[in-house]
Scaffold this motif. Structure first.
Motif, PDB file in Angstrom:
ATOM      1  N   ILE A 188      39.385  50.630  35.093  1.00  4.40           N
ATOM      2  CA  ILE A 188      39.141  49.252  34.672  1.00  4.40           C
ATOM      3  C   ILE A 188      40.183  48.838  33.640  1.00  4.40           C
ATOM      4  O   ILE A 188      40.368  49.508  32.632  1.00  4.40           O
ATOM      5  CB  ILE A 188      37.730  49.112  34.080  1.00  4.40           C
ATOM      6  N   LEU A 189      40.874  47.767  33.918  1.00  5.60           N
ATOM      7  CA  LEU A 189      41.928  47.329  33.026  1.00  5.60           C
ATOM      8  C   LEU A 189      41.470  46.253  32.066  1.00  5.60           C
ATOM      9  O   LEU A 189      41.973  46.151  30.974  1.00  5.60           O
ATOM     10  CB  LEU A 189      43.100  46.775  33.835  1.00  5.60           C
ATOM     11  N   LEU A 190      40.575  45.420  32.495  1.00  5.55           N
ATOM     12  CA  LEU A 190      40.239  44.247  31.702  1.00  5.55           C
ATOM     13  C   LEU A 190      38.758  44.207  31.412  1.00  5.55           C
ATOM     14  O   LEU A 190      37.944  44.403  32.292  1.00  5.55           O
ATOM     15  CB  LEU A 190      40.601  42.971  32.465  1.00  5.55           C
ATOM     16  N   SER A 191      38.459  43.909  30.189  1.00 11.21           N
ATOM     17  CA  SER A 191      37.056  43.720  29.859  1.00 11.21           C
ATOM     18  C   SER A 191      36.966  42.939  28.568  1.00 11.21           C
ATOM     19  O   SER A 191      37.803  43.102  27.687  1.00 11.21           O
ATOM     20  CB  SER A 191      36.364  45.061  29.697  1.00 11.21           C
ATOM     21  N   THR A 192      35.964  42.092  28.469  1.00 10.43           N
ATOM     22  CA  THR A 192      35.761  41.387  27.202  1.00 10.43           C
ATOM     23  C   THR A 192      35.066  42.286  26.200  1.00 10.43           C
ATOM     24  O   THR A 192      35.088  42.017  25.018  1.00 10.43           O
ATOM     25  CB  THR A 192      34.900  40.128  27.389  1.00 10.43           C
ATOM     26  N   ALA A 193      34.432  43.317  26.687  1.00  5.60           N
ATOM     27  CA  ALA A 193      33.743  44.227  25.771  1.00  5.60           C
ATOM     28  C   ALA A 193      34.779  45.037  25.000  1.00  5.60           C
ATOM     29  O   ALA A 193      35.889  45.247  25.471  1.00  5.60           O
ATOM     30  CB  ALA A 193      32.844  45.169  26.566  1.00  5.60           C
ATOM     31  N   ALA A 194      34.416  45.467  23.779  1.00  2.84           N
ATOM     32  CA  ALA A 194      35.337  46.292  23.001  1.00  2.84           C
ATOM     33  C   ALA A 194      35.705  47.530  23.821  1.00  2.84           C
ATOM     34  O   ALA A 194      36.849  47.940  23.881  1.00  2.84           O
ATOM     35  CB  ALA A 194      34.689  46.689  21.682  1.00  2.84           C
ATOM     36  N   GLU A 195      34.704  48.090  24.459  1.00  2.76           N
ATOM     37  CA  GLU A 195      34.940  49.205  25.377  1.00  2.76           C
ATOM     38  C   GLU A 195      34.646  48.722  26.787  1.00  2.76           C
ATOM     39  O   GLU A 195      33.577  48.155  27.026  1.00  2.76           O
ATOM     40  CB  GLU A 195      33.986  50.364  25.048  1.00  2.76           C
ATOM     41  N   PRO A 196      35.555  48.920  27.718  1.00  2.00           N
ATOM     42  CA  PRO A 196      35.261  48.491  29.084  1.00  2.00           C
ATOM     43  C   PRO A 196      34.032  49.218  29.612  1.00  2.00           C
ATOM     44  O   PRO A 196      33.769  50.345  29.207  1.00  2.00           O
ATOM     45  CB  PRO A 196      36.495  48.906  29.874  1.00  2.00           C
ATOM     46  N   PRO A 197      33.254  48.575  30.491  1.00  2.00           N
ATOM     47  CA  PRO A 197      32.076  49.258  31.014  1.00  2.00           C
ATOM     48  C   PRO A 197      32.472  50.562  31.712  1.00  2.00           C
ATOM     49  O   PRO A 197      33.480  50.599  32.408  1.00  2.00           O
ATOM     50  CB  PRO A 197      31.472  48.260  32.003  1.00  2.00           C
ATOM     51  N   ALA A 198      31.684  51.589  31.471  1.00  2.00           N
ATOM     52  CA  ALA A 198      31.953  52.864  32.134  1.00  2.00           C
ATOM     53  C   ALA A 198      31.675  52.706  33.625  1.00  2.00           C
ATOM     54  O   ALA A 198      30.918  51.808  34.024  1.00  2.00           O
ATOM     55  CB  ALA A 198      31.039  53.931  31.535  1.00  2.00           C
ATOM     56  N   PRO A 199      32.286  53.574  34.459  1.00  2.00           N
ATOM     57  CA  PRO A 199      31.999  53.494  35.887  1.00  2.00           C
ATOM     58  C   PRO A 199      30.494  53.498  36.141  1.00  2.00           C
ATOM     59  O   PRO A 199      29.759  54.270  35.538  1.00  2.00           O
ATOM     60  CB  PRO A 199      32.666  54.753  36.448  1.00  2.00           C
ATOM     61  N   GLY A 200      30.049  52.583  36.988  1.00  2.00           N
ATOM     62  CA  GLY A 200      28.634  52.518  37.326  1.00  2.00           C
ATOM     63  C   GLY A 200      27.832  51.617  36.394  1.00  2.00           C
ATOM     64  O   GLY A 200      26.709  51.234  36.691  1.00  2.00           O
ATOM     65  N   GLU A 201      28.406  51.260  35.235  1.00  2.00           N
ATOM     66  CA  GLU A 201      27.698  50.381  34.298  1.00  2.00           C
ATOM     67  C   GLU A 201      27.844  48.932  34.740  1.00  2.00           C
ATOM     68  O   GLU A 201      28.862  48.560  35.319  1.00  2.00           O
ATOM     69  CB  GLU A 201      28.297  50.521  32.895  1.00  2.00           C
ATOM     70  N   PRO A 202      26.820  48.092  34.431  1.00  2.00           N
ATOM     71  CA  PRO A 202      26.954  46.692  34.826  1.00  2.00           C
ATOM     72  C   PRO A 202      27.936  45.940  33.921  1.00  2.00           C
ATOM     73  O   PRO A 202      28.240  46.373  32.829  1.00  2.00           O
ATOM     74  CB  PRO A 202      25.538  46.137  34.650  1.00  2.00           C
ATOM     75  N   LEU A 203      28.398  44.807  34.427  1.00  2.00           N
ATOM     76  CA  LEU A 203      29.199  43.893  33.617  1.00  2.00           C
ATOM     77  C   LEU A 203      28.256  43.028  32.797  1.00  2.00           C
ATOM     78  O   LEU A 203      27.282  42.506  33.325  1.00  2.00           O
ATOM     79  CB  LEU A 203      29.990  42.945  34.527  1.00  2.00           C
ATOM     80  N   GLY A 204      28.580  42.851  31.530  1.00  2.00           N
ATOM     81  CA  GLY A 204      27.751  41.991  30.701  1.00  2.00           C
ATOM     82  C   GLY A 204      27.948  40.530  31.065  1.00  2.00           C
ATOM     83  O   GLY A 204      28.843  40.194  31.846  1.00  2.00           O
ATOM     84  N   PRO A 205      27.098  39.640  30.500  1.00  2.00           N
ATOM     85  CA  PRO A 205      27.253  38.213  30.781  1.00  2.00           C
ATOM     86  C   PRO A 205      28.672  37.743  30.481  1.00  2.00           C
ATOM     87  O   PRO A 205      29.247  38.096  29.466  1.00  2.00           O
ATOM     88  CB  PRO A 205      26.250  37.562  29.817  1.00  2.00           C
ATOM     89  N   TRP A 206      29.226  36.968  31.373  1.00  2.00           N
ATOM     90  CA  TRP A 206      30.561  36.379  31.228  1.00  2.00           C
ATOM     91  C   TRP A 206      31.631  37.433  30.974  1.00  2.00           C
ATOM     92  O   TRP A 206      32.639  37.170  30.351  1.00  2.00           O
ATOM     93  CB  TRP A 206      30.573  35.313  30.123  1.00  2.00           C
ATOM     94  N   GLN A 207      31.395  38.641  31.454  1.00  2.00           N
ATOM     95  CA  GLN A 207      32.433  39.664  31.380  1.00  2.00           C
ATOM     96  C   GLN A 207      33.142  39.757  32.714  1.00  2.00           C
ATOM     97  O   GLN A 207      32.664  39.286  33.730  1.00  2.00           O
ATOM     98  CB  GLN A 207      31.832  41.028  31.058  1.00  2.00           C
ATOM     99  N   ARG A 208      34.243  40.416  32.647  1.00  2.00           N
ATOM    100  CA  ARG A 208      34.994  40.604  33.875  1.00  2.00           C
ATOM    101  C   ARG A 208      35.598  41.996  33.867  1.00  2.00           C
ATOM    102  O   ARG A 208      35.836  42.581  32.809  1.00  2.00           O
ATOM    103  CB  ARG A 208      36.121  39.588  33.964  1.00  2.00           C
ATOM    104  N   SER A 209      35.876  42.504  35.031  1.00  2.00           N
ATOM    105  CA  SER A 209      36.665  43.722  35.089  1.00  2.00           C
ATOM    106  C   SER A 209      37.642  43.561  36.218  1.00  2.00           C
ATOM    107  O   SER A 209      37.474  42.719  37.100  1.00  2.00           O
ATOM    108  CB  SER A 209      35.780  44.933  35.337  1.00  2.00           C
ATOM    109  N   GLU A 210      38.671  44.321  36.148  1.00  2.00           N
ATOM    110  CA  GLU A 210      39.682  44.207  37.195  1.00  2.00           C
ATOM    111  C   GLU A 210      40.302  45.579  37.299  1.00  2.00           C
ATOM    112  O   GLU A 210      40.585  46.230  36.306  1.00  2.00           O
ATOM    113  CB  GLU A 210      40.689  43.138  36.772  1.00  2.00           C
ATOM    114  N   GLU A 211      40.403  46.059  38.465  1.00  2.00           N
ATOM    115  CA  GLU A 211      40.916  47.408  38.618  1.00  2.00           C
ATOM    116  C   GLU A 211      41.913  47.462  39.753  1.00  2.00           C
ATOM    117  O   GLU A 211      41.966  46.554  40.584  1.00  2.00           O
ATOM    118  CB  GLU A 211      39.755  48.365  38.908  1.00  2.00           C
ATOM    119  N   ARG A 212      42.685  48.500  39.761  1.00  2.00           N
ATOM    120  CA  ARG A 212      43.643  48.661  40.849  1.00  2.00           C
ATOM    121  C   ARG A 212      43.068  49.625  41.867  1.00  2.00           C
ATOM    122  O   ARG A 212      42.543  50.666  41.503  1.00  2.00           O
ATOM    123  CB  ARG A 212      44.941  49.230  40.320  1.00  2.00           C
TER     124      ARG A 212
END
Ligand code: NOJ
Length: 534
Positions: free
Chosen positions: A500-524
């Motif tokens: 995971i490259l992008l996250s609004t959270a201080a720590e990006p969500p761990a694999p399998g964890e949900p995205l928080g409200p208005w969060q995003r993730s982007e992976e290759r």
């Protein structure tokens, strides 16, 4: 130019940047931005990572509609600079790998244009037929029920010659008559004139509107009240989208492709129906890009956005390049329209704009999440919307100067000079403070553009929808997997999570964890090295 720029189709995967010249940088202390100001800040645009800039109208004009009322198609507005400045801008931008597009206004001219000045001198004047003239309706009054952009009749009576002339915008913007062959010849020359000077292409104003119904039939009532549903309760059935318009773009496409690299035709295609939009690409022989207003006016929800993206890609002819944008000088800024100023949503919107396949057009200030500015009625400059008392209706709200720093003039003009439009709250969003902060929206945007350049440039990447369930919109674009949670609820990521490259959270969500409200993730999807992390 960059060898990874798509070659013949250099706009594929590119980022264009719409720059409202009067609001960029004032170098001569008159309160208006100018061409030397753009030259002065080219390094900023290059640092940001844009591939090309589209300049709002630069041609001489009485400015009843801020340059969309052209009085000379072969010149530069003296308030903005000189032809030599424009040549230098093209050269200096080119040296940094950026191309320059101009705004071309072929639907109408200013009534101060020498063609119109001649046309009103008599029915047999040399340039009379350059414009749309008509006798009164059989019972008297305007020849049709068409309305202009202010809601008044689109026909103005010209007493001395006893006919009406047509204007689909202000009465000082007379519509050209594209049924007149000489108009085609004039524009062929205009187009070549600028291409010869190194202009990389045009954004074509009112591209859908050039031809009108030959019989001037009345428009029917509008079927919807959405912003693309005609104007003032009328469908523009007979005053726009006429089939003959396509021939103009076929001709210009041939001209555009006779240059190296090919020049770009980007149409302002203000249409609701995606099939009609797709038609402006022709059989890969008309516009190479057609602005997508159903996307612009989409609600900021996973279902609506993914729906319009999917429908667009399904509709476009094979090989046609979609174009995504969400702010401009007419509709205002997406950080306000879509995001209500919420920075989490701004980052999500930028993520989406930067990772969709095709061409992305950012509006100046998008990169700092700049919101609309409240412009009091007495300070408004837009004649088309100045009458209103509500601030939402004025297009000025999205045309205010970019804020370079937190000084009273926002670094746009010298202190003590009144800017042509107010700068708003400079302490709030400005380039200098965000550039000092690697966690800012500006750095986030810059990193996204770098990612786009590395992953999507030079092709129209394949798009695959993973899910648009609840608030989550997840998709693959080329080698990227993008997940955006456009909701107030946590959302489970689809499938196995990778890097995971992008996250609004201080720590990006761990694999399998949900995205928080208005969060995003982007992976290759493909195992490339991770260069950025938020
Ligand atoms: C569309 C332009 O974007 C808008 O600003 C202008 O007022 C009209 N066309 C008329 O040229």
């Amino acid at each position: 130019m960059d060898e990874n720029d798509g070659g013949q189709r250099w706009w594929h995967g590119a980022v264009l940047y719409q720059l409202y010249v009067r609001s960029w940088l004032d170098t001569n202390g008159d309160g208006y931005g100018d061409l030397p100001g753009i030259i002065e800040r080219l390094d900023y645009l290059s640092w940001l990572g844009v591939d090309g800039i589209w300049l709002s109208p630069t041609m001489p004009s009485p400015d009843q509609d801020w340059g969309y009322d052209v009085s000379d198609y072969l010149g530069v507005h003296p308030e903005l600079g000189t032809l030599a400045d424009l040549d230098r801008l093209i050269a200096d931008a080119g040296a940094r790998g950026m191309r320059v597009l101009l705004d071309l206004v072929p639907n109408h001219t200013s009534t101060a244009h020498p063609w119109f000045v001649d046309a009103v001198t008599g029915r047999d004047a040399e340039f009379r037929d350059y414009y749309v003239w008509a006798d009164p309706a059989p019972g008297g009054g305007p020849p049709s029920n068409w309305l202009d952009a202010t809601g008044q009749s689109a026909w103005t009576w010209h007493e001395p010659t006893g006919q009406y002339y047509l204007h689909l915008f202000l009465d000082s913007q007379a519509d050209l008559n594209w049924r007149e062959p000489a108009v085609h010849r004039e524009f062929d020359e205009i187009v070549r004139f600028w291409f010869d000077r190194g202009v990389a292409g045009f954004r074509i104003d009112v591209a859908h509107g050039l031809y009108k119904d030959a019989e001037l039939r009345d428009n029917p009532p509008a079927a919807t009240t959405d912003p693309l549903g005609g104007r003032f309760g009328q469908e523009q059935t007979y005053s726009a989208n006429r089939p003959e318009t396509h021939g103009v773009f076929r001709d210009w496409r041939k001209i555009a492709e006779s240059y190296q690299p090919p020049r770009l035709l980007l149409g302002e295609t203000w249409v609701r129906d995606l099939a009609t939009l797709a038609g402006y690409y022709g059989h890969d022989d008309e516009l190479q890009l057609a602005f997508n207003f159903p996307f612009v006016f989409s609600r900021f929800t996973a279902q609506d956005l993914s729906g319009v993206v999917g429908a667009t890609l399904a509709r476009l002819p094979a090989g046609a390049c979609p174009v995504w944008t969400s702010s401009n000088h007419d509709v205002g800024r997406f950080p306000t329209r879509w995001c209500g100023g919420d920075e989490r949503k701004v980052r999500l919107a930028l993520l989406v704009l930067a990772t969709l396949p095709g061409t992305t057009v950012l509006y100046y200030g998008d990169e700092i999440g700049m919101t609309d500015v409240r412009v009091p009625v007495e300070l408004r400059r837009d004649h088309m919307s100045r009458q209103g008392t509500g601030w939402d209706g004025s297009r000025d709200r999205g045309r205010t100067p970019i804020r370079w720093d937190a000084s009273p003039s926002a670094g746009f003009t010298a202190d003590g000079v009144t800017p042509w439009l107010p700068v708003g709250d400079a302490a709030d969003q400005n380039v200098a403070s965000q550039r000092d902060d690697p966690a800012s929206v500006l750095w986030f945007c810059r990193s996204l553009l770098a990612l786009r350049h590395a992953e999507l440039r030079g092709a129209i990447a394949p798009y695959e929808l993973l899910t648009a369930d609840g608030g989550l919109w997840a998709y693959r674009a080329g080698g990227l997997t993008v997940a955006a949670n456009l909701s107030d609820q946590p959302a489970a990521l689809p499938g196995p999570s990778g890097e995971i490259l992008l996250s609004t959270a201080a720590e990006p969500p761990a694999p399998g964890e949900p995205l928080g409200p208005w969060q995003r993730s982007e992976e290759r999807r493909v195992g490339k090295e991770c260069r950025s992390r938020w």
